[in-house]
Motif scaffolding. Structure first.
Motif, PDB file in Angstrom:
ATOM      1  N   PHE A  56       0.845  -1.193   0.000  1.00  0.00           N
ATOM      2  CA  PHE A  56       0.000   0.000   0.000  1.00  0.00           C
ATOM      3  C   PHE A  56       0.880   1.242   0.000  1.00  0.00           C
ATOM      4  O   PHE A  56       2.050   1.191   0.389  1.00  0.00           O
ATOM      5  N   HIS A  57       0.290   2.377  -0.382  1.00  0.00           N
ATOM      6  CA  HIS A  57       1.008   3.650  -0.357  1.00  0.00           C
ATOM      7  C   HIS A  57       0.820   4.368   0.981  1.00  0.00           C
ATOM      8  O   HIS A  57       1.575   5.297   1.288  1.00  0.00           O
ATOM      9  N   ASP A  58      -0.182   3.957   1.750  1.00  0.00           N
ATOM     10  CA  ASP A  58      -0.468   4.568   3.050  1.00  0.00           C
ATOM     11  C   ASP A  58       0.281   3.800   4.136  1.00  0.00           C
ATOM     12  O   ASP A  58       0.119   2.589   4.290  1.00  0.00           O
ATOM     13  N   ASP A  59       1.106   4.509   4.910  1.00  0.00           N
ATOM     14  CA  ASP A  59       1.929   3.864   5.941  1.00  0.00           C
ATOM     15  C   ASP A  59       1.100   3.116   6.976  1.00  0.00           C
ATOM     16  O   ASP A  59       1.520   2.097   7.511  1.00  0.00           O
ATOM     17  N   ARG A  60      -0.108   3.638   7.286  1.00  0.00           N
ATOM     18  CA  ARG A  60      -0.941   2.978   8.292  1.00  0.00           C
ATOM     19  C   ARG A  60      -1.365   1.597   7.832  1.00  0.00           C
ATOM     20  O   ARG A  60      -1.435   0.654   8.622  1.00  0.00           O
ATOM     21  N   LEU A  61      -1.652   1.469   6.530  1.00  0.00           N
ATOM     22  CA  LEU A  61      -2.051   0.166   6.000  1.00  0.00           C
ATOM     23  C   LEU A  61      -0.854  -0.764   5.884  1.00  0.00           C
ATOM     24  O   LEU A  61      -0.970  -1.979   6.088  1.00  0.00           O
ATOM     25  N   VAL A  62       0.304  -0.206   5.554  1.00  0.00           N
ATOM     26  CA  VAL A  62       1.529  -1.007   5.506  1.00  0.00           C
ATOM     27  C   VAL A  62       1.782  -1.634   6.880  1.00  0.00           C
ATOM     28  O   VAL A  62       2.081  -2.826   6.997  1.00  0.00           O
ATOM     29  N   LYS A  63       1.633  -0.824   7.952  1.00  0.00           N
ATOM     30  CA  LYS A  63       1.855  -1.324   9.312  1.00  0.00           C
ATOM     31  C   LYS A  63       0.787  -2.325   9.723  1.00  0.00           C
ATOM     32  O   LYS A  63       1.060  -3.289  10.441  1.00  0.00           O
ATOM     33  N   ALA A  64      -0.461  -2.096   9.260  1.00  0.00           N
ATOM     34  CA  ALA A  64      -1.559  -2.988   9.641  1.00  0.00           C
ATOM     35  C   ALA A  64      -1.318  -4.410   9.148  1.00  0.00           C
ATOM     36  O   ALA A  64      -1.690  -5.378   9.813  1.00  0.00           O
ATOM     37  N   LEU A  65      -0.671  -4.552   8.000  1.00  0.00           N
ATOM     38  CA  LEU A  65      -0.407  -5.882   7.451  1.00  0.00           C
ATOM     39  C   LEU A  65       0.511  -6.705   8.350  1.00  0.00           C
ATOM     40  O   LEU A  65       0.412  -7.926   8.387  1.00  0.00           O
ATOM     41  N   VAL A  66       1.405  -6.032   9.071  1.00  0.00           N
ATOM     42  CA  VAL A  66       2.392  -6.751   9.881  1.00  0.00           C
ATOM     43  C   VAL A  66       2.227  -6.472  11.373  1.00  0.00           C
ATOM     44  O   VAL A  66       3.159  -6.595  12.136  1.00  0.00           O
ATOM     45  N   ASP A  67       1.010  -6.051  11.762  1.00  0.00           N
ATOM     46  CA  ASP A  67       0.702  -5.856  13.180  1.00  0.00           C
ATOM     47  C   ASP A  67      -0.377  -6.869  13.547  1.00  0.00           C
ATOM     48  O   ASP A  67      -1.516  -6.748  13.109  1.00  0.00           O
ATOM     49  N   LYS A  68      -0.011  -7.873  14.349  1.00  0.00           N
ATOM     50  CA  LYS A  68      -0.953  -8.952  14.643  1.00  0.00           C
ATOM     51  C   LYS A  68      -2.161  -8.487  15.434  1.00  0.00           C
ATOM     52  O   LYS A  68      -3.156  -9.221  15.526  1.00  0.00           O
ATOM     53  N   ASP A  69      -2.119  -7.268  16.013  1.00  0.00           N
ATOM     54  CA  ASP A  69      -3.262  -6.754  16.773  1.00  0.00           C
ATOM     55  C   ASP A  69      -4.117  -5.789  15.970  1.00  0.00           C
ATOM     56  O   ASP A  69      -5.116  -5.278  16.476  1.00  0.00           O
ATOM     57  N   ALA A  70      -3.715  -5.501  14.720  1.00  0.00           N
ATOM     58  CA  ALA A  70      -4.422  -4.488  13.935  1.00  0.00           C
ATOM     59  C   ALA A  70      -5.751  -5.031  13.413  1.00  0.00           C
ATOM     60  O   ALA A  70      -5.831  -6.127  12.876  1.00  0.00           O
ATOM     61  N   ASN A  71      -6.811  -4.240  13.578  1.00  0.00           N
ATOM     62  CA  ASN A  71      -8.107  -4.495  12.967  1.00  0.00           C
ATOM     63  C   ASN A  71      -8.488  -3.213  12.247  1.00  0.00           C
ATOM     64  O   ASN A  71      -8.659  -2.167  12.882  1.00  0.00           O
ATOM     65  N   MET A  72      -8.617  -3.271  10.936  1.00  0.00           N
ATOM     66  CA  MET A  72      -8.771  -2.032  10.182  1.00  0.00           C
ATOM     67  C   MET A  72      -9.602  -2.269   8.935  1.00  0.00           C
ATOM     68  O   MET A  72      -9.551  -3.342   8.315  1.00  0.00           O
TER      69      MET A  72
END
Length: 357
Positions: A56-72
């Protein structure tokens, strides 16, 4: 009677591209739509790191892919597949409720011709500033002014009036620390935990909420005075308590006979499993915040701790997401449920005990 389709058949027949990823962010399973969208067979995709195929181009989505606690959930966002532009998609990533080591990624490609989200140029990217950073900067400046004014006012007040200015200064400092945490909402960070009497924190949070609402609300308590000290970050725990108590007040404001109650108790059964090992982390101290408001709509019950999900008309949907993150940072947990005959709503906080002596 016709046999119902199996879970495997349902998974294979859904119209969106679906990927199941494990706690190491590796692809464990895909449906046929995902194979077609990613241009790879399941045999080549399974075992690969998800970010090797999806960018993704958005850093928040890039981090969400590799954050096991992310729900987005994100709508109409540009996506790249192995470095190749693949247009706009609706994107969801959520943990599996039954076992939070696993997450489901859902990607729904959108037809061309709709509104296009601008992709930042390489010249803009080093200078891009995320919304939480801007928010933090813009709020911290007036907070400093409020704290300074409270300090000046404190010098001219009578002794019996100074607790109010002390509360103002304390709340300003707490909000400043909260802003620091909001700027890293999507990341796991260790909390500064210490042994704390949880009842003193509940009393502080209750006093803050009652004062904020003009003193015309009542928050009852049923405390277990024998509880041991808990291991928490006091500032983070204050934020959790004030968020949940404020939500309870908002939920009951239109009820003629409103009821808000905080209960503390010791439970021998609650524990937290540590991923990747057989170690269990016991969470025996429980705080229950219950109100007789309408509660969360059924269709949102599974999503209330996700960012940008809110039951309030003016809400931004960050309060409960922050509660979940702060509790996780302190090795605690939070749960929502209907109480008793389902007329009351309650949030239960599970906390670890500080080591004795």
């Amino acid at each position: 009677m016709t046999d119902l389709p199996s879970a495997e058949q349902i998974f294979a027949g859904l119209p969106d591209a679906l990927l199941i990823i494990d706690e190491h962010h590796q692809i464990a399973k895909v449906n046929p739509v995902a194979e077609s969208f990613l241009g790879q067979s399941a045999r080549h995709l399974i075992g690969a790191h998800v970010s090797d195929h999806i960018q993704f181009h958005d850093d928040r989505l890039v981090k969400a892919l590799v954050d096991k606690d992310a729900n987005m959930a994100a709508r109409r966002i540009p996506i790249s597949l192995k470095g190749r532009d693949a247009g706009l998609v609706n994107f969801d990533i959520h943990t599996v409720p039954a076992d939070q080591r696993w997450r489901i990624v859902s990607i729904a490609p959108l037809p061309a011709g709709g509104p296009i989200a601008e992709k930042p140029s390489s010249e803009q990217e080093p200078f891009s500033v995320r919304a939480p950073d801007i928010l933090g900067h813009e709020i911290k400046n007036p907070l400093a002014a409020i704290k300074g004014a409270a300090q000046l006012l404190d010098r001219s007040l009578a002794e019996d009036q100074r607790p109010l200015t002390h509360m103002i200064k304390g709340e300003v400092e707490r909000i400043a620390k909260l802003l620091d945490r909001m700027q890293s909402l999507s990341t796991k960070q260790p909390a500064n935990v210490e042994a704390v009497n949880i009842h003193s924190l509940i009393d502080r949070a209750r006093q803050s909420i009652v004062t904020a609402y003009g003193g015309d609300i009542e928050i009852k308590d049923r405390f277990d005075p024998s509880l041991p000290e808990v291991l928490v970050d006091p500032d983070a725990m204050m934020q959790v308590l004030t968020n949940l108590l404020s939500n309870a007040v908002d939920a009951t404001k239109d009820i003629e006979t409103s009821s808000i109650e905080v209960t503390t108790r010791y439970s021998f059964g609650a524990s937290l499993s540590v991923h990747g090992s057989e170690q269990m982390f016991r969470l025996p101290v429980e705080i229950i915040i219950k109100d007789n408001g309408p509660g969360v709509p059924k269709e949102l019950e599974q999503e209330i701790f996700s960012p940008f999900v809110s039951t309030k008309r003016e809400g931004q949907g960050l309060g409960l997401a922050l509660v979940r993150k702060l509790m996780s940072d302190m090795n605690g947990r939070v749960r929502y449920e209907r109480a008793g005959d389902a007329k009351d709503t309650q949030f239960i906080l599970f906390l670890p005990v500080a080591k004795q002596g």
